[in-house]
Design a protein around this motif. Structure first.
Motif, PDB file in Angstrom:
ATOM      1  N   LYS A 294      48.334  53.762  31.465  1.00  0.00           N
ATOM      2  CA  LYS A 294      47.157  54.635  31.607  1.00  0.00           C
ATOM      3  C   LYS A 294      45.963  53.857  32.160  1.00  0.00           C
ATOM      4  O   LYS A 294      45.196  54.392  32.983  1.00  0.00           O
ATOM      5  CB  LYS A 294      46.802  55.266  30.259  1.00  0.00           C
ATOM      6  CG  LYS A 294      47.960  55.972  29.565  1.00  0.00           C
ATOM      7  CD  LYS A 294      48.672  56.952  30.465  1.00  0.00           C
ATOM      8  CE  LYS A 294      49.872  57.596  29.804  1.00  0.00           C
ATOM      9  NZ  LYS A 294      51.058  56.739  29.693  1.00  0.00           N
TER      10      LYS A 294
ATOM     11  N   LEU B  88      38.305  60.956  28.321  1.00  0.00           N
ATOM     12  CA  LEU B  88      39.700  60.964  27.896  1.00  0.00           C
ATOM     13  C   LEU B  88      39.890  61.961  26.761  1.00  0.00           C
ATOM     14  O   LEU B  88      39.104  61.975  25.805  1.00  0.00           O
ATOM     15  CB  LEU B  88      40.122  59.571  27.425  1.00  0.00           C
ATOM     16  CG  LEU B  88      40.030  58.427  28.435  1.00  0.00           C
ATOM     17  CD1 LEU B  88      40.521  57.131  27.799  1.00  0.00           C
ATOM     18  CD2 LEU B  88      40.834  58.738  29.689  1.00  0.00           C
TER      19      LEU B  88
ATOM     20  N   SER C 236      44.261  56.741  24.115  1.00  0.00           N
ATOM     21  CA  SER C 236      42.945  56.973  24.713  1.00  0.00           C
ATOM     22  C   SER C 236      41.926  55.955  24.229  1.00  0.00           C
ATOM     23  O   SER C 236      41.133  55.427  25.015  1.00  0.00           O
ATOM     24  CB  SER C 236      42.464  58.391  24.384  1.00  0.00           C
ATOM     25  OG  SER C 236      43.310  59.361  24.957  1.00  0.00           O
TER      26      SER C 236
ATOM     27  N   THR D 196      42.655  52.665  25.802  1.00  0.00           N
ATOM     28  CA  THR D 196      42.311  52.734  27.225  1.00  0.00           C
ATOM     29  C   THR D 196      40.799  52.647  27.413  1.00  0.00           C
ATOM     30  O   THR D 196      40.312  51.971  28.327  1.00  0.00           O
ATOM     31  CB  THR D 196      42.855  54.040  27.842  1.00  0.00           C
ATOM     32  OG1 THR D 196      44.278  54.091  27.665  1.00  0.00           O
ATOM     33  CG2 THR D 196      42.540  54.117  29.324  1.00  0.00           C
TER      34      THR D 196
ATOM     35  N   VAL E 177      35.311  54.812  31.785  1.00  0.00           N
ATOM     36  CA  VAL E 177      35.496  55.876  30.801  1.00  0.00           C
ATOM     37  C   VAL E 177      34.296  55.913  29.860  1.00  0.00           C
ATOM     38  O   VAL E 177      33.908  54.887  29.292  1.00  0.00           O
ATOM     39  CB  VAL E 177      36.792  55.656  29.992  1.00  0.00           C
ATOM     40  CG1 VAL E 177      36.942  56.729  28.922  1.00  0.00           C
ATOM     41  CG2 VAL E 177      37.995  55.647  30.920  1.00  0.00           C
TER      42      VAL E 177
ATOM     43  N   CYS F 135      35.779  59.637  24.572  1.00  0.00           N
ATOM     44  CA  CYS F 135      37.174  59.791  24.158  1.00  0.00           C
ATOM     45  C   CYS F 135      37.225  60.852  23.062  1.00  0.00           C
ATOM     46  O   CYS F 135      36.487  60.777  22.077  1.00  0.00           O
ATOM     47  CB  CYS F 135      37.720  58.458  23.653  1.00  0.00           C
ATOM     48  SG  CYS F 135      39.388  58.553  23.002  1.00  0.00           S
TER      49      CYS F 135
END
Length: 231
Positions: free
Chosen positions: A98, A115, A125, A128, A136, A139
């Protein structure tokens, strides 16, 4: 404009795409917004079959009013075809997959990435997010699986099967044998067993993907590495 008409204006059908991420064939479902304010990357649980989530993803796009592009990424070898020739992939390898996808496919995204993970996808997630904080921003976990429940009989049973290579292989062969039946027969079996509460979309996804030896075997192996990772 009425709410009903507003929803009709943003209704779109998911597009399937097969891409290669770090040499691994990867199944994607996507809806692209004309004017996105953010990009939602959905990470499934285990099994990581994106077509299980088709109805949810289309509803999510509509709920956001078409203001976000939505991408769902499947797990390595949780696929319709046996692209990886029977190789087994751990939870950590799925996490790395990912991260690599974001670096490869979303590196030029000019909007924040959010995410959304389901079950163990929530754990993926979080990991990640830790590795890609510059890309990102948020989440969100749906029914997150972040630790073992020692009182859960279901988790105990799955762990016993996953720890035995013989039981894992036998169960995977059994599921694959159901997949060899005509689709109408496999649909009936799935609908009256593991998929009693599932939608027609989920039943179809099980018949096309889950009833494959390589997928089911990878699902069990990933579960084994989940238990080791989150205990």
């Amino acid at each position: 404009m009425s709410l009903e008409n507003s929803h009709l204006n943003v209704q779109r059908t998911l597009a399937f795409r097969l891409c290669t991420v770090s040499s691994y064939k990867t199944e994607l479902l996507e809806i692209c917004s004309d004017d996105p304010k953010l990009h939602v990357l959905f990470i499934p649980g285990n099994p990581g079959i994106v077509s299980f989530y088709k109805d949810f993803l289309e509803s999510l796009y509509e709920f956001l009013g078409g203001s976000a592009s939505v991408t769902a990424i499947g797990h390595i070898s949780h696929t319709k075809k046996n692209w990886e020739h029977g190789r087994l992939f751990s939870l950590q390898q799925q996490i790395d997959h990912k991260v690599d996808f974001i670096e490869q496919e979303l590196k030029n995204t000019g909007v924040p990435i959010v995410l959304v993970g389901h079950s163990i996808g929530s754990y993926i997630s979080i990991e990640t997010l830790r590795k890609t904080p510059e890309k990102v921003k948020y989440c969100i976990g749906l029914y997150p699986f972040l630790m073992l429940n020692p009182l859960s009989e279901k988790q105990t049973d799955i762990k016993k099967v996953a720890e035995s290579s013989i039981l894992s292989a036998l169960l995977s062969f059994s599921m694959a044998s159901v997949g060899l039946l005509p689709r109408c027969a496999s649909r009936i079996i799935v609908s009256n067993s593991i998929g009693k509460s599932w939608s027609a979309t989920a039943v179809d996804a099980a018949c096309s993907h889950l009833l494959r030896y390589h997928t089911f075997r990878n699902m069990i192996f990933m579960a084994l590495t989940e238990f080791r990772k989150v205990q």
